[in-house]
Design a protein around this motif. Structure first.
Motif, PDB file in Angstrom:
ATOM      1  N   THR A 101     -49.709 -23.074  57.013  1.00 38.98           N
ATOM      2  CA  THR A 101     -51.147 -23.097  56.789  1.00 38.98           C
ATOM      3  C   THR A 101     -51.498 -23.654  55.411  1.00 38.98           C
ATOM      4  OG1 THR A 101     -51.487 -21.224  58.264  1.00 38.98           O
ATOM      5  CG2 THR A 101     -53.214 -21.658  56.664  1.00 38.98           C
ATOM      6  N   SER A 102     -50.799 -23.201  54.385  1.00 38.22           N
ATOM      7  CA  SER A 102     -51.092 -23.686  53.025  1.00 38.22           C
ATOM      8  C   SER A 102     -50.855 -25.183  52.906  1.00 38.22           C
ATOM      9  CB  SER A 102     -50.236 -22.920  52.003  1.00 38.22           C
ATOM     10  OG  SER A 102     -48.856 -23.153  52.213  1.00 38.22           O
TER      11      SER A 102
ATOM     12  N   ASN B  85     -63.775 -27.458  56.705  1.00 31.77           N
ATOM     13  CA  ASN B  85     -64.261 -26.901  55.437  1.00 31.77           C
ATOM     14  C   ASN B  85     -65.728 -27.278  55.231  1.00 31.77           C
ATOM     15  OD1 ASN B  85     -64.576 -25.934  52.846  1.00 31.77           O
ATOM     16  ND2 ASN B  85     -62.617 -26.721  52.123  1.00 31.77           N
TER      17      ASN B  85
ATOM     18  N   ASN C 242     -56.056 -23.965  61.928  1.00 38.69           N
ATOM     19  CA  ASN C 242     -55.590 -25.069  61.080  1.00 38.69           C
ATOM     20  C   ASN C 242     -56.071 -26.424  61.586  1.00 38.69           C
ATOM     21  OD1 ASN C 242     -54.166 -23.560  59.163  1.00 38.69           O
ATOM     22  ND2 ASN C 242     -52.310 -23.523  60.398  1.00 38.69           N
TER      23      ASN C 242
ATOM     24  N   THR D 167     -52.241 -31.375  60.716  1.00 41.15           N
ATOM     25  CA  THR D 167     -53.114 -32.168  59.850  1.00 41.15           C
ATOM     26  C   THR D 167     -53.669 -33.364  60.603  1.00 41.15           C
ATOM     27  OG1 THR D 167     -51.886 -31.531  57.857  1.00 41.15           O
ATOM     28  CG2 THR D 167     -53.233 -33.513  57.721  1.00 41.15           C
TER      29      THR D 167
ATOM     30  N   THR E 217     -60.169 -22.757  54.128  1.00 45.62           N
ATOM     31  CA  THR E 217     -59.212 -21.722  53.717  1.00 45.62           C
ATOM     32  C   THR E 217     -59.181 -20.519  54.658  1.00 45.62           C
ATOM     33  OG1 THR E 217     -60.937 -20.804  52.264  1.00 45.62           O
ATOM     34  CG2 THR E 217     -59.341 -22.314  51.264  1.00 45.62           C
TER      35      THR E 217
ATOM     36  N   THR F  54     -56.643 -31.949  52.896  1.00 49.20           N
ATOM     37  CA  THR F  54     -57.619 -32.195  51.835  1.00 49.20           C
ATOM     38  C   THR F  54     -57.299 -33.508  51.108  1.00 49.20           C
ATOM     39  OG1 THR F  54     -57.954 -29.814  51.520  1.00 49.20           O
ATOM     40  CG2 THR F  54     -58.694 -31.259  49.752  1.00 49.20           C
TER      41      THR F  54
ATOM     42  N   THR G  87     -59.122 -29.021  56.625  1.00 51.19           N
ATOM     43  CA  THR G  87     -59.041 -27.612  57.008  1.00 51.19           C
ATOM     44  C   THR G  87     -59.529 -26.704  55.885  1.00 51.19           C
ATOM     45  OG1 THR G  87     -57.121 -28.110  58.391  1.00 51.19           O
ATOM     46  CG2 THR G  87     -57.477 -25.805  57.812  1.00 51.19           C
TER      47      THR G  87
ATOM     48  N   ILE H   3     -53.733 -27.160  54.696  1.00 52.58           N
ATOM     49  CA  ILE H   3     -54.956 -27.199  53.887  1.00 52.58           C
ATOM     50  C   ILE H   3     -54.814 -28.222  52.764  1.00 52.58           C
ATOM     51  CG2 ILE H   3     -56.424 -25.876  52.314  1.00 52.58           C
ATOM     52  CD1 ILE H   3     -55.731 -23.384  53.992  1.00 52.58           C
TER      53      ILE H   3
END
Length: 309
Positions: free
Chosen positions: A287-288, A104, A99, A232, A271, A295, A269, A291
């Protein structure tokens, strides 16, 4: 900002599609797991094989850049694992390590590097992608497999881990691709087309799977939200900072390569961590959120980075 936003908007759109079809009941509760299994077992291995098999050693062999980006990822990954393992399972700590260090590069890196730095940034972006989706991913998988073994004998544990790794398509695919790359063996056109078609589904399907997961109704935990925020911050601030320090004071990269390394490290991050969390039935809520949050916030952090240049 408009350049960054135009590249990131399609990502939001794919996540929203997944969220919408889950919230409206078009897809059922098993859709997330099944779509994610397709990505992990078929689409992503095909993408990894395609990237590695078609790489040229003469292009990717840039020791200074490789060292900068690789150690930048590993330092942040190891630091996160060391912190998170104190309050949880090694498998979860490894996923959190991704993470905070898994950029990405594939979905955002190529178009953004091309728009900001030009065609000369394409090779460093390819190198960073291989490091991220192969080396860093492999390390996380090894830690997860090790942590999930329950055998008391070290020998039995080692054998089970080895068998699990040999059977894991996420490791087998890039390994086979590396063999073709090193030997200079060309991939037959029809086979290459097959892997490109299948691999092309990896990123969009992973993002839709993420949206499906976010579309499921669940209670939010304050502690989890705090962890998501810290991870993050590590991804968007610590990772590029460590990479810049390595590029400037350890490996002495040129200004052009330093910008490329820092830009790629500053990406949100990817996927990959979500796919592993969902596939191994670990808690994917943190985690979700990382991301999604990284973003969104990367629009501002990347714009600030470009302004500093």
């Amino acid at each position: 900002m408009l350049t960054t936003l135009s590249i990131i908007v399609p990502i939001f759109a794919l996540i929203f599609v997944g969220w919408f079809i889950r919230r409206t009941g078009i897809f059922g509760p098993n859709a997330t797991s099944e779509l994610n299994r397709f990505v992990v077992l078929l689409a992503l291995p095909a993408l990894l094989f395609d990237i590695v098999a078609n790489a040229k050693i003469q292009q990717i062999w840039q020791p200074g850049f490789v060292g900068t980006f690789l150690f930048g990822c590993l330092i942040v990954f190891a630091l996160t694992v060391a912190i998170r393992i104190k309050s949880g399972h090694l498998a979860d700590a490894a996923i959190d390590g991704l993470n905070s260090s898994y950029a990405n590069t594939g979905f955002i890196g190529f178009p953004l590097a091309l728009a900001v730095l030009g065609h000369r940034a394409m090779v460093p972006t390819l190198v960073a992608t291989i490091i991220t989706v192969c080396i860093l991913f492999a390390i996380a998988i090894i830690l997860i497999e090790y942590s999930l073994q329950t055998e008391s004998s070290k020998r039995q544990t080692a054998v089970k881990i080895l068998v699990s790794l040999i059977k894991n398509p996420l490791l087998v695919a890039p390994t086979l691709g590396a063999v073709l790359c090193v030997t200079g063996t060309p991939v037959p056109h029809s086979v290459d087309t097959f892997f490109k078609l299948l691999g092309g589904a990896a990123s969009p399907c992973a993002l839709i799977a993420l949206g499906l997961f976010l579309g499921e109704k669940r209670a939010s935990r304050t502690g989890a939200l705090k962890v998501s925020g810290v991870l993050t911050l590590m991804k968007l601030v610590l990772h590029p900072l460590v990479t810049w320090l390595l590029a400037s004071f350890v490996f002495g990269l040129s200004e052009e390569l330093t910008k490329a390394a820092v830009l790629l490290a500053a990406l949100p991050t990817g996927t990959g961590s979500f796919m592993l969390a969902e596939f191994h039935k670990r808690e994917a809520g943190v985690t979700s959120r990382v991301i999604l949050l990284s973003t969104i916030l990367s629009v501002g952090t990347l714009t600030l980075l470009f302004a500093l240049w």
